[in-house]
Design a protein around this motif. Structure first.
Motif, PDB file in Angstrom:
ATOM      1  N   ALA A   1      10.570  29.093  62.186  1.00 45.07           N
ATOM      2  CA  ALA A   1       9.378  29.841  61.834  1.00 45.07           C
ATOM      3  C   ALA A   1       9.525  30.439  60.424  1.00 45.07           C
ATOM      4  O   ALA A   1       8.572  30.428  59.651  1.00 45.07           O
ATOM      5  CB  ALA A   1       9.102  30.923  62.875  1.00 45.07           C
ATOM      6  N   PHE A   2      10.724  30.965  60.128  1.00 42.90           N
ATOM      7  CA  PHE A   2      10.925  31.505  58.777  1.00 42.90           C
ATOM      8  C   PHE A   2      10.876  30.400  57.730  1.00 42.90           C
ATOM      9  O   PHE A   2      10.413  30.617  56.612  1.00 42.90           O
ATOM     10  CB  PHE A   2      12.233  32.299  58.672  1.00 42.90           C
ATOM     11  N   SER A   3      11.322  29.210  58.087  1.00 42.44           N
ATOM     12  CA  SER A   3      11.222  28.086  57.152  1.00 42.44           C
ATOM     13  C   SER A   3       9.767  27.772  56.853  1.00 42.44           C
ATOM     14  O   SER A   3       9.398  27.514  55.697  1.00 42.44           O
ATOM     15  CB  SER A   3      11.911  26.846  57.725  1.00 42.44           C
ATOM     16  N   LEU A   4       8.915  27.820  57.875  1.00 44.02           N
ATOM     17  CA  LEU A   4       7.489  27.583  57.660  1.00 44.02           C
ATOM     18  C   LEU A   4       6.883  28.670  56.772  1.00 44.02           C
ATOM     19  O   LEU A   4       6.063  28.378  55.900  1.00 44.02           O
ATOM     20  CB  LEU A   4       6.750  27.527  59.000  1.00 44.02           C
ATOM     21  N   GLU A  26       1.150  28.164  61.220  1.00 48.72           N
ATOM     22  CA  GLU A  26       2.145  27.602  62.136  1.00 48.72           C
ATOM     23  C   GLU A  26       3.304  28.575  62.351  1.00 48.72           C
ATOM     24  O   GLU A  26       3.812  28.706  63.469  1.00 48.72           O
ATOM     25  CB  GLU A  26       2.667  26.255  61.617  1.00 48.72           C
ATOM     26  N   ALA A  27       3.701  29.259  61.304  1.00 44.91           N
ATOM     27  CA  ALA A  27       4.760  30.265  61.431  1.00 44.91           C
ATOM     28  C   ALA A  27       4.319  31.377  62.375  1.00 44.91           C
ATOM     29  O   ALA A  27       5.085  31.806  63.247  1.00 44.91           O
ATOM     30  CB  ALA A  27       5.134  30.830  60.064  1.00 44.91           C
ATOM     31  N   ILE A  28       3.083  31.836  62.210  1.00 42.83           N
ATOM     32  CA  ILE A  28       2.571  32.898  63.087  1.00 42.83           C
ATOM     33  C   ILE A  28       2.571  32.448  64.540  1.00 42.83           C
ATOM     34  O   ILE A  28       2.963  33.205  65.436  1.00 42.83           O
ATOM     35  CB  ILE A  28       1.164  33.348  62.637  1.00 42.83           C
ATOM     36  N   LYS A  29       2.174  31.212  64.789  1.00 44.13           N
ATOM     37  CA  LYS A  29       2.184  30.692  66.165  1.00 44.13           C
ATOM     38  C   LYS A  29       3.588  30.774  66.765  1.00 44.13           C
ATOM     39  O   LYS A  29       3.767  31.210  67.904  1.00 44.13           O
ATOM     40  CB  LYS A  29       1.719  29.238  66.197  1.00 44.13           C
ATOM     41  N   LEU A  30       4.558  30.333  65.997  1.00 42.45           N
ATOM     42  CA  LEU A  30       5.937  30.350  66.497  1.00 42.45           C
ATOM     43  C   LEU A  30       6.452  31.778  66.678  1.00 42.45           C
ATOM     44  O   LEU A  30       7.069  32.094  67.704  1.00 42.45           O
ATOM     45  CB  LEU A  30       6.858  29.571  65.555  1.00 42.45           C
TER      46      LEU A  30
END
Length: 127
Positions: A1-4, A26-30
């Motif tokens: 998630a941090f990578s996104l 996508e990061a927020i979703k994860l």
């Protein structure tokens, strides 16, 4: 998630706003699935800076309010370089909107629940 999140930041800095939005969302979703409010905060700060870059200062101020609400609960969230970027974006947003409009949008963001904010972001993605 941090990578996104970081891929979103890179895409935003390169001017690829659709890709930046996709990565941040996508990061927020994860982060949401993981229950990681800190990570959601990171992604919201990115979306706020993205809104400003896309000349949507009202939306940026709203997202700054949500982020600042999370930060008031969790304390400092961002590393120094990201905090400086965030502070600059907030200053520019405030200047563009004027203090009254900025405070109105910021306050509205600060009053929203995190669940409602995430829901709104995911709805925007699907529209």
């Amino acid at each position: 998630a941090f990578s996104l999140f970081h891929l979103g930041r890179i895409a935003r800095l390169q001017g690829n706003y659709p890709l930046a939005s996709q990565h941040y969302t996508e990061a927020i979703k994860l982060f949401w699935r993981l229950g990681d409010r800190r990570g959601i905060g990171y992604s919201l700060s990115g979306l706020a800076c993205l809104a400003l870059a896309q000349e949507e200062p009202q939306k940026a101020a709203h997202l700054f309010g949500v982020f600042d609400s999370i930060r008031s609960d969790l304390g400092a969230l961002l590393e120094e370089i990201l905090q400086k970027e965030y502070d600059r974006a907030k200053t520019v947003t405030r200047e563009l909107l004027g203090e009254d409009k900025y405070q109105t949008a910021w306050s509205a963001g600060g009053k929203m629940s995190l669940a409602q904010t995430v829901d709104n972001i995911l709805k925007e993605e699907n529209s």
